[in-house]
Design a protein around this motif. Structure first.
Motif, PDB file in Angstrom:
ATOM      1  N   ILE A   1      15.649   1.099   5.586  1.00 26.35           N
ATOM      2  CA  ILE A   1      16.539   0.754   7.027  1.00 26.35           C
ATOM      3  C   ILE A   1      16.525   2.056   7.755  1.00 26.35           C
ATOM      4  O   ILE A   1      16.422   2.221   9.015  1.00 26.35           O
ATOM      5  N   GLU A   2      16.177   3.389   7.095  1.00 26.45           N
ATOM      6  CA  GLU A   2      15.825   4.655   7.791  1.00 26.45           C
ATOM      7  C   GLU A   2      14.888   4.688   8.669  1.00 26.45           C
ATOM      8  O   GLU A   2      15.115   5.446   9.799  1.00 26.45           O
ATOM      9  N   GLN A   3      13.797   3.920   8.482  1.00 27.33           N
ATOM     10  CA  GLN A   3      12.624   3.692   9.322  1.00 27.33           C
ATOM     11  C   GLN A   3      12.839   3.307  10.647  1.00 27.33           C
ATOM     12  O   GLN A   3      11.871   3.151  11.427  1.00 27.33           O
ATOM     13  N   ALA A   4      13.734   2.270  10.735  1.00 31.02           N
ATOM     14  CA  ALA A   4      14.228   1.487  11.989  1.00 31.02           C
ATOM     15  C   ALA A   4      14.747   2.419  13.060  1.00 31.02           C
ATOM     16  O   ALA A   4      15.531   3.199  12.619  1.00 31.02           O
ATOM     17  N   GLU A   5      14.680   1.976  14.412  1.00 25.02           N
ATOM     18  CA  GLU A   5      15.000   2.858  15.249  1.00 25.02           C
ATOM     19  C   GLU A   5      16.379   2.402  16.003  1.00 25.02           C
ATOM     20  O   GLU A   5      17.134   3.123  16.544  1.00 25.02           O
ATOM     21  N   THR A   6      16.626   1.167  16.102  1.00 27.69           N
ATOM     22  CA  THR A   6      17.868   0.560  16.562  1.00 27.69           C
ATOM     23  C   THR A   6      18.547  -0.150  15.438  1.00 27.69           C
ATOM     24  O   THR A   6      18.207  -0.623  14.343  1.00 27.69           O
ATOM     25  N   ALA A   7      19.799  -0.525  15.885  1.00 34.45           N
ATOM     26  CA  ALA A   7      20.631  -1.144  14.885  1.00 34.45           C
ATOM     27  C   ALA A   7      20.099  -2.673  14.675  1.00 34.45           C
ATOM     28  O   ALA A   7      19.980  -3.328  13.564  1.00 34.45           O
ATOM     29  N   ALA A   8      19.541  -3.080  15.875  1.00 37.39           N
ATOM     30  CA  ALA A   8      19.082  -4.512  15.740  1.00 37.39           C
ATOM     31  C   ALA A   8      17.590  -4.613  14.539  1.00 37.39           C
ATOM     32  O   ALA A   8      17.446  -5.409  13.724  1.00 37.39           O
ATOM     33  N   ASP A   9      16.780  -3.270  14.723  1.00 36.84           N
ATOM     34  CA  ASP A   9      15.863  -3.262  13.913  1.00 36.84           C
ATOM     35  C   ASP A   9      16.138  -2.920  12.517  1.00 36.84           C
ATOM     36  O   ASP A   9      15.505  -3.505  11.262  1.00 36.84           O
ATOM     37  N   ARG A  10      17.190  -2.399  12.254  1.00 35.84           N
ATOM     38  CA  ARG A  10      17.705  -2.279  10.872  1.00 35.84           C
ATOM     39  C   ARG A  10      18.126  -3.395  10.088  1.00 35.84           C
ATOM     40  O   ARG A  10      17.997  -3.723   9.033  1.00 35.84           O
ATOM     41  N   VAL A  11      18.838  -4.387  11.031  1.00 35.17           N
ATOM     42  CA  VAL A  11      19.365  -5.717  10.630  1.00 35.17           C
ATOM     43  C   VAL A  11      18.110  -6.593  10.142  1.00 35.17           C
ATOM     44  O   VAL A  11      17.958  -7.070   9.152  1.00 35.17           O
ATOM     45  N   VAL A  12      17.019  -6.477  11.049  1.00 30.90           N
ATOM     46  CA  VAL A  12      15.793  -7.146  10.540  1.00 30.90           C
ATOM     47  C   VAL A  12      15.121  -6.919   9.633  1.00 30.90           C
ATOM     48  O   VAL A  12      14.706  -7.551   8.432  1.00 30.90           O
ATOM     49  N   LEU A  13      14.966  -5.313   9.380  1.00 30.71           N
ATOM     50  CA  LEU A  13      14.240  -4.743   8.369  1.00 30.71           C
ATOM     51  C   LEU A  13      15.178  -5.126   7.243  1.00 30.71           C
ATOM     52  O   LEU A  13      14.446  -5.187   5.869  1.00 30.71           O
ATOM     53  N   GLY A  14      16.266  -4.840   7.107  1.00 29.12           N
ATOM     54  CA  GLY A  14      17.160  -4.946   5.742  1.00 29.12           C
ATOM     55  C   GLY A  14      17.081  -6.626   5.402  1.00 29.12           C
ATOM     56  O   GLY A  14      16.946  -6.600   4.181  1.00 29.12           O
ATOM     57  N   PHE A  15      17.086  -7.629   6.208  1.00 22.66           N
ATOM     58  CA  PHE A  15      17.107  -8.791   5.717  1.00 22.66           C
ATOM     59  C   PHE A  15      15.559  -9.206   5.015  1.00 22.66           C
ATOM     60  O   PHE A  15      15.427  -9.665   4.170  1.00 22.66           O
ATOM     61  N   VAL A  16      14.598  -8.681   5.661  1.00 16.62           N
ATOM     62  CA  VAL A  16      13.179  -8.884   5.248  1.00 16.62           C
ATOM     63  C   VAL A  16      13.067  -8.108   3.981  1.00 16.62           C
ATOM     64  O   VAL A  16      12.404  -8.756   2.920  1.00 16.62           O
ATOM     65  N   SER A  17      13.410  -6.988   3.989  1.00 20.14           N
ATOM     66  CA  SER A  17      13.124  -6.088   2.732  1.00 20.14           C
ATOM     67  C   SER A  17      14.034  -6.319   1.396  1.00 20.14           C
ATOM     68  O   SER A  17      13.577  -6.249   0.289  1.00 20.14           O
ATOM     69  N   SER A  18      15.333  -6.916   1.931  1.00 16.59           N
ATOM     70  CA  SER A  18      16.020  -7.233   0.637  1.00 16.59           C
ATOM     71  C   SER A  18      15.325  -8.379   0.236  1.00 16.59           C
ATOM     72  O   SER A  18      15.384  -8.517  -1.207  1.00 16.59           O
ATOM     73  N   LEU A  19      14.946  -9.557   0.886  1.00 18.79           N
ATOM     74  CA  LEU A  19      14.461 -10.731   0.265  1.00 18.79           C
ATOM     75  C   LEU A  19      13.350 -10.327  -0.428  1.00 18.79           C
ATOM     76  O   LEU A  19      12.792 -10.963  -1.635  1.00 18.79           O
ATOM     77  N   ARG A  20      12.412  -9.468   0.308  1.00 22.75           N
ATOM     78  CA  ARG A  20      11.113  -8.998  -0.448  1.00 22.75           C
ATOM     79  C   ARG A  20      11.227  -8.355  -1.926  1.00 22.75           C
ATOM     80  O   ARG A  20      10.852  -8.659  -2.893  1.00 22.75           O
TER      81      ARG A  20
ATOM     82  N   SER B   1      21.466 -14.721   3.420  1.00 25.48           N
ATOM     83  CA  SER B   1      20.319 -14.382   2.512  1.00 25.48           C
ATOM     84  C   SER B   1      20.279 -14.803   1.212  1.00 25.48           C
ATOM     85  O   SER B   1      19.374 -15.100   0.497  1.00 25.48           O
ATOM     86  N   ALA B   2      21.842 -14.776   0.487  1.00 24.01           N
ATOM     87  CA  ALA B   2      21.871 -15.460  -0.762  1.00 24.01           C
ATOM     88  C   ALA B   2      21.262 -16.954  -0.808  1.00 24.01           C
ATOM     89  O   ALA B   2      20.847 -17.155  -1.975  1.00 24.01           O
ATOM     90  N   SER B   3      21.446 -17.897   0.273  1.00 21.60           N
ATOM     91  CA  SER B   3      21.208 -19.045   0.267  1.00 21.60           C
ATOM     92  C   SER B   3      19.609 -19.173   0.149  1.00 21.60           C
ATOM     93  O   SER B   3      19.059 -20.279  -0.492  1.00 21.60           O
ATOM     94  N   PHE B   4      18.804 -18.352   0.765  1.00 16.46           N
ATOM     95  CA  PHE B   4      17.315 -18.603   0.643  1.00 16.46           C
ATOM     96  C   PHE B   4      16.785 -18.086  -0.760  1.00 16.46           C
ATOM     97  O   PHE B   4      15.843 -18.643  -1.101  1.00 16.46           O
ATOM     98  N   LEU B   5      17.615 -17.188  -1.336  1.00 21.37           N
ATOM     99  CA  LEU B   5      17.429 -16.898  -2.704  1.00 21.37           C
ATOM    100  C   LEU B   5      17.622 -17.799  -3.675  1.00 21.37           C
ATOM    101  O   LEU B   5      16.669 -18.021  -4.560  1.00 21.37           O
ATOM    102  N   ALA B   6      18.629 -18.647  -3.525  1.00 23.39           N
ATOM    103  CA  ALA B   6      18.925 -19.411  -4.410  1.00 23.39           C
ATOM    104  C   ALA B   6      18.602 -20.873  -4.212  1.00 23.39           C
ATOM    105  O   ALA B   6      18.290 -21.554  -5.372  1.00 23.39           O
ATOM    106  N   VAL B   7      18.129 -21.270  -3.012  1.00 17.91           N
ATOM    107  CA  VAL B   7      17.500 -22.563  -2.763  1.00 17.91           C
ATOM    108  C   VAL B   7      16.183 -22.501  -1.878  1.00 17.91           C
ATOM    109  O   VAL B   7      16.178 -21.934  -0.857  1.00 17.91           O
ATOM    110  N   PRO B   8      15.273 -22.946  -2.586  1.00 13.78           N
ATOM    111  CA  PRO B   8      13.791 -22.759  -1.892  1.00 13.78           C
ATOM    112  C   PRO B   8      13.938 -23.611  -0.574  1.00 13.78           C
ATOM    113  O   PRO B   8      14.582 -24.623  -0.203  1.00 13.78           O
TER     114      PRO B   8
END
Length: 227
Positions: free
Chosen positions: A101-120, A188-195
């Motif tokens: 998340i340190e790679q993102a420039e804005t708070a919105a970018d950090r939310v997006v990157l955090g969501f994607v990277s955590s699932l990945r 995020s948890a719902s996507f992990l738990a339920v396809p």
């Protein structure tokens, strides 16, 4: 309710496995016991290759190149060893999350990157992701039947990041960080738990668009209710 996996269960008053992993990441706690780390590496490889249920302490000792007694000196039971292996993987997840998340420039970018990277990170982890994929009826109930402590720990982590954004002036002061973090974590948890049959969880761009559309707007507090 009794946990389906003993190593994920906690006694009342004790920190959960993920809580301890979270503390390790935030406080930068490192393991300096080389033999212990060697056993954990061997156990991780063994569990990924053969599965947890089919693996024995003897298998781990053989793969680590140490005696069975040495393994038991560090980990008194197989459940204790499993717990430490899984805890280390969650610790790595938290560490990776903080770096990415340190790679993102804005708070919105950090939310997006955090969501994607955590699932990945979780779905792509050979051990944790593999357990969720192959034993969802065992793993998921074990992680959600703890009175909400697992979700609360991750919520605490995300809420802390949102409060950091507030202090930096990147999020409104009146943003309810705990509630927003709760919603983000539950999604995020719902996507992990339920396809999902609508969202391709292997498509980072699709996940990023989902986050921009539904998660980023949470950074703005709700407007006044209509009369």
């Amino acid at each position: 309710m009794e946990s389906a996996l003993p190593f994920l269960a906690t006694d009342q008053g004790q920190d959960s496995l993920i809580e301890r992993a979270y503390t390790d990441a935030v406080e930068r706690i490192d393991d300096t016991d080389e033999t212990r780390a060697r056993i954990l590496d061997a156990a991780y490889e063994q569990f990924c290759r053969m599965g947890i249920q089919r693996s024995t302490m003897e298998d781990v000792a053989r793969r680590a190149g140490v005696s069975r007694i040495t393994v038991y000196r560090r980990f008194t039971t197989k459940d204790a060893l499993i717990e430490q292996v899984v805890r280390r993987e969650f610790r790595r997840y938290f560490d990776r999350f903080l770096v990415e998340i340190e790679q993102a420039e804005t708070a919105a970018d950090r939310v997006v990157l955090g969501f994607v990277s955590s699932l990945r990170a979780i779905r792509g982890n050979p051990l944790i992701g593999g357990m969720i994929a192959t034993e969802p009826d065992v793993v998921v109930p074990s992680m959600i039947s703890d009175g909400g402590r697992t979700l609360a720990t991750v919520r605490q982590f995300v809420a802390g990041q949102l409060r950091y954004e507030q202090r930096a002036g990147n999020a409104p002061d009146d943003l309810d960080t705990d509630l927003v973090a709760e919603m983000m974590v539950r999604i995020s948890a719902s996507f992990l738990a339920v396809p999902s049959h609508l969202v391709d969880l292997d498509d980072d761009e699709q996940l990023a668009e989902l986050a921009r559309r539904f998660l980023v707007p949470m950074l703005e507090p709700p407007g006044p209710s209509a009369a």
